[in-house]
Design a protein around this motif. Sequence first.
Motif, PDB file in Angstrom:
ATOM      1  N   ILE A  72       0.834  -1.196   0.000  1.00 28.09           N
ATOM      2  CA  ILE A  72       0.000   0.000   0.000  1.00 28.09           C
ATOM      3  C   ILE A  72       0.873   1.253   0.000  1.00 28.09           C
ATOM      4  O   ILE A  72       0.680   2.181  -0.791  1.00 28.09           O
ATOM      5  CB  ILE A  72      -0.939   0.020   1.223  1.00 28.09           C
ATOM      6  CG1 ILE A  72      -1.831  -1.226   1.253  1.00 28.09           C
ATOM      7  CG2 ILE A  72      -1.783   1.285   1.241  1.00 28.09           C
ATOM      8  CD1 ILE A  72      -2.812  -1.356   0.142  1.00 28.09           C
ATOM      9  N   ARG A  73       1.885   1.271   0.874  1.00 27.22           N
ATOM     10  CA  ARG A  73       2.734   2.446   0.946  1.00 27.22           C
ATOM     11  C   ARG A  73       3.597   2.558  -0.313  1.00 27.22           C
ATOM     12  O   ARG A  73       3.845   3.661  -0.806  1.00 27.22           O
ATOM     13  CB  ARG A  73       3.620   2.387   2.190  1.00 27.22           C
ATOM     14  CG  ARG A  73       4.213   3.731   2.485  1.00 27.22           C
ATOM     15  CD  ARG A  73       4.925   3.795   3.804  1.00 27.22           C
ATOM     16  NE  ARG A  73       5.894   4.872   3.740  1.00 27.22           N
ATOM     17  CZ  ARG A  73       7.107   4.816   4.249  1.00 27.22           C
ATOM     18  NH1 ARG A  73       7.503   3.739   4.875  1.00 27.22           N
ATOM     19  NH2 ARG A  73       7.917   5.838   4.126  1.00 27.22           N
ATOM     20  N   GLY A  74       4.013   1.401  -0.843  1.00 25.83           N
ATOM     21  CA  GLY A  74       4.801   1.402  -2.071  1.00 25.83           C
ATOM     22  C   GLY A  74       4.030   1.962  -3.244  1.00 25.83           C
ATOM     23  O   GLY A  74       4.547   2.756  -4.039  1.00 25.83           O
ATOM     24  N   VAL A  75       2.754   1.562  -3.348  1.00 24.74           N
ATOM     25  CA  VAL A  75       1.922   2.078  -4.442  1.00 24.74           C
ATOM     26  C   VAL A  75       1.768   3.591  -4.305  1.00 24.74           C
ATOM     27  O   VAL A  75       1.844   4.334  -5.289  1.00 24.74           O
ATOM     28  CB  VAL A  75       0.539   1.385  -4.467  1.00 24.74           C
ATOM     29  CG1 VAL A  75      -0.424   2.092  -5.407  1.00 24.74           C
ATOM     30  CG2 VAL A  75       0.682  -0.071  -4.884  1.00 24.74           C
ATOM     31  N   HIS A  76       1.585   4.068  -3.071  1.00 24.65           N
ATOM     32  CA  HIS A  76       1.443   5.500  -2.844  1.00 24.65           C
ATOM     33  C   HIS A  76       2.741   6.227  -3.243  1.00 24.65           C
ATOM     34  O   HIS A  76       2.714   7.240  -3.935  1.00 24.65           O
ATOM     35  CB  HIS A  76       1.138   5.765  -1.359  1.00 24.65           C
ATOM     36  CG  HIS A  76       0.542   7.108  -1.072  1.00 24.65           C
ATOM     37  ND1 HIS A  76      -0.776   7.401  -1.312  1.00 24.65           N
ATOM     38  CD2 HIS A  76       1.080   8.247  -0.578  1.00 24.65           C
ATOM     39  CE1 HIS A  76      -1.020   8.650  -0.970  1.00 24.65           C
ATOM     40  NE2 HIS A  76       0.106   9.194  -0.527  1.00 24.65           N
ATOM     41  N   HIS A  77       3.862   5.678  -2.815  1.00 23.04           N
ATOM     42  CA  HIS A  77       5.168   6.267  -3.107  1.00 23.04           C
ATOM     43  C   HIS A  77       5.424   6.332  -4.612  1.00 23.04           C
ATOM     44  O   HIS A  77       5.730   7.394  -5.156  1.00 23.04           O
ATOM     45  CB  HIS A  77       6.247   5.429  -2.411  1.00 23.04           C
ATOM     46  CG  HIS A  77       7.653   5.842  -2.733  1.00 23.04           C
ATOM     47  ND1 HIS A  77       8.374   6.666  -1.922  1.00 23.04           N
ATOM     48  CD2 HIS A  77       8.452   5.542  -3.791  1.00 23.04           C
ATOM     49  CE1 HIS A  77       9.571   6.865  -2.456  1.00 23.04           C
ATOM     50  NE2 HIS A  77       9.645   6.192  -3.590  1.00 23.04           N
ATOM     51  N   TRP A  78       5.249   5.201  -5.286  1.00 22.28           N
ATOM     52  CA  TRP A  78       5.588   5.151  -6.706  1.00 22.28           C
ATOM     53  C   TRP A  78       4.560   5.858  -7.568  1.00 22.28           C
ATOM     54  O   TRP A  78       4.914   6.433  -8.613  1.00 22.28           O
ATOM     55  CB  TRP A  78       5.799   3.707  -7.161  1.00 22.28           C
ATOM     56  CG  TRP A  78       7.108   3.199  -6.643  1.00 22.28           C
ATOM     57  CD1 TRP A  78       7.299   2.264  -5.659  1.00 22.28           C
ATOM     58  CD2 TRP A  78       8.410   3.657  -7.022  1.00 22.28           C
ATOM     59  NE1 TRP A  78       8.638   2.110  -5.410  1.00 22.28           N
ATOM     60  CE2 TRP A  78       9.349   2.949  -6.227  1.00 22.28           C
ATOM     61  CE3 TRP A  78       8.881   4.592  -7.939  1.00 22.28           C
ATOM     62  CZ2 TRP A  78      10.717   3.150  -6.336  1.00 22.28           C
ATOM     63  CZ3 TRP A  78      10.250   4.777  -8.039  1.00 22.28           C
ATOM     64  CH2 TRP A  78      11.154   4.071  -7.256  1.00 22.28           C
ATOM     65  N   SER A  79       3.295   5.835  -7.170  1.00 17.73           N
ATOM     66  CA  SER A  79       2.288   6.600  -7.923  1.00 17.73           C
ATOM     67  C   SER A  79       2.621   8.086  -7.858  1.00 17.73           C
ATOM     68  O   SER A  79       2.512   8.801  -8.853  1.00 17.73           O
ATOM     69  CB  SER A  79       0.882   6.362  -7.367  1.00 17.73           C
ATOM     70  OG  SER A  79       0.562   5.005  -7.455  1.00 17.73           O
ATOM     71  N   GLY A  80       3.056   8.523  -6.678  1.00 20.86           N
ATOM     72  CA  GLY A  80       3.429   9.929  -6.515  1.00 20.86           C
ATOM     73  C   GLY A  80       4.586  10.309  -7.409  1.00 20.86           C
ATOM     74  O   GLY A  80       4.576  11.352  -8.076  1.00 20.86           O
ATOM     75  N   ASN A  81       5.602   9.440  -7.425  1.00 23.35           N
ATOM     76  CA  ASN A  81       6.760   9.711  -8.274  1.00 23.35           C
ATOM     77  C   ASN A  81       6.395   9.693  -9.753  1.00 23.35           C
ATOM     78  O   ASN A  81       6.743  10.607 -10.505  1.00 23.35           O
ATOM     79  CB  ASN A  81       7.847   8.658  -8.014  1.00 23.35           C
ATOM     80  CG  ASN A  81       8.698   9.022  -6.809  1.00 23.35           C
ATOM     81  OD1 ASN A  81       9.624   9.805  -6.923  1.00 23.35           O
ATOM     82  ND2 ASN A  81       8.342   8.487  -5.669  1.00 23.35           N
TER      83      ASN A  81
END
Lengths: 171, 219
Positions: free
Chosen positions: B86-95
Amino acid sequence: MSEESDMNRRKFMEVGIYAIAGAITAVSGVALTRFAVGPSFRDEKVKWIEVELDDSGEGNLGFSRVVLEYEKKDGWLTTSAKSLAYVKRVKEDAVIAISAACTHLGCIVTWDEEQKIFQCPCHDGRYSPEGEVISGPPPRPLRRHKTKIEDGRILLATETVPYGGDTHERV
Amino acid sequence: MNVFKHIYFWVDERLEMHDYIKKDILDKPIPKGLNLSYCFGGITFFLFVMLAVTGYFMTLYYVPSPEQAYDAVDYLTFEVPMGQVIRGVHHWSGNLMMVTIFLHMLRVLIYGAYKKPREINWMSGVCLLCLVMGFGFTGYLLPWDQKAYWATKVGTSVMGTVPVVGDYALRILRGGPDLGALTLTRFYTLHVLFLPLVTVIFLIAHFVMIRKQGISTPL
């Protein structure tokens, strides 16, 4: 190209798009549900805490009032927890420990020396000195802490079981 | 399946949305000659939805307090099931969003799609770019680790170098002269309440305008 095959391609694309959207929704749905449920069903590891009995004979008919203090995990925090138990030695190698948490909604019951009953301050649940329900809303007798005796030391578990269960573990 | 169809038609008999959804949303014709570069706006929106969903769920565990933020993030990442995902998706979607926004803007520039009559939509897009950068800046602080702390220290200090109004801006941003609990709570509130609301309003305007004016066709 004929009109019919054009329609088929259109239909194929439509189904494909719905399939992809459905797959994304399903996968994220599973992940998000697991994340949201999270630690809800994780139980704290049972701790055994050594207690000393006050054998002066005061208290509820031979019971000693014992406060269990221990550290507890609360998510990312470590907090100190307290629970109250009434403990009595029944045999050389056996003690019983009545949990003071009311079986109605979890308030802490207090010993009433005059009436010789446990009374709950929240909804006036009343229990006998052994923890059996006398009156009021409690659905079940007071729960018991698991206990054990090791080398003469009395140990109480942070876990409680319903009255009637095997509360004493022999080692 | 029949039940769902039945319910769908029961609702549609009263609201009469079926034709509108079919013709104007799902089966809306687009001009001939479009290519893949026209997808970047849509991909950006998709990433925005992913960010919103994962962000909403992470608020289940996050606490914007200097004492607890780091531990709470550590907990939600490594102790909660699917936390890293979940946090990874948030991080990479942001980038990735910054990348797709850049490509989206580049396409609009190259095709001259910003020209009359679509100038207002271009302006709303520039506002959305600023909002997304605001998301990036405020979100970066929330894990409250060394990188977050010093990046925000530098970022807000840069604001302080602006002539005349610099010090006012810095203090308002930090909630005082120093970076601390007050900064964390206001960055958190900006990140999860104010920016999303304003962004959604601008997104609606962005989409309504493109529907009204139509996609600018290739040269």
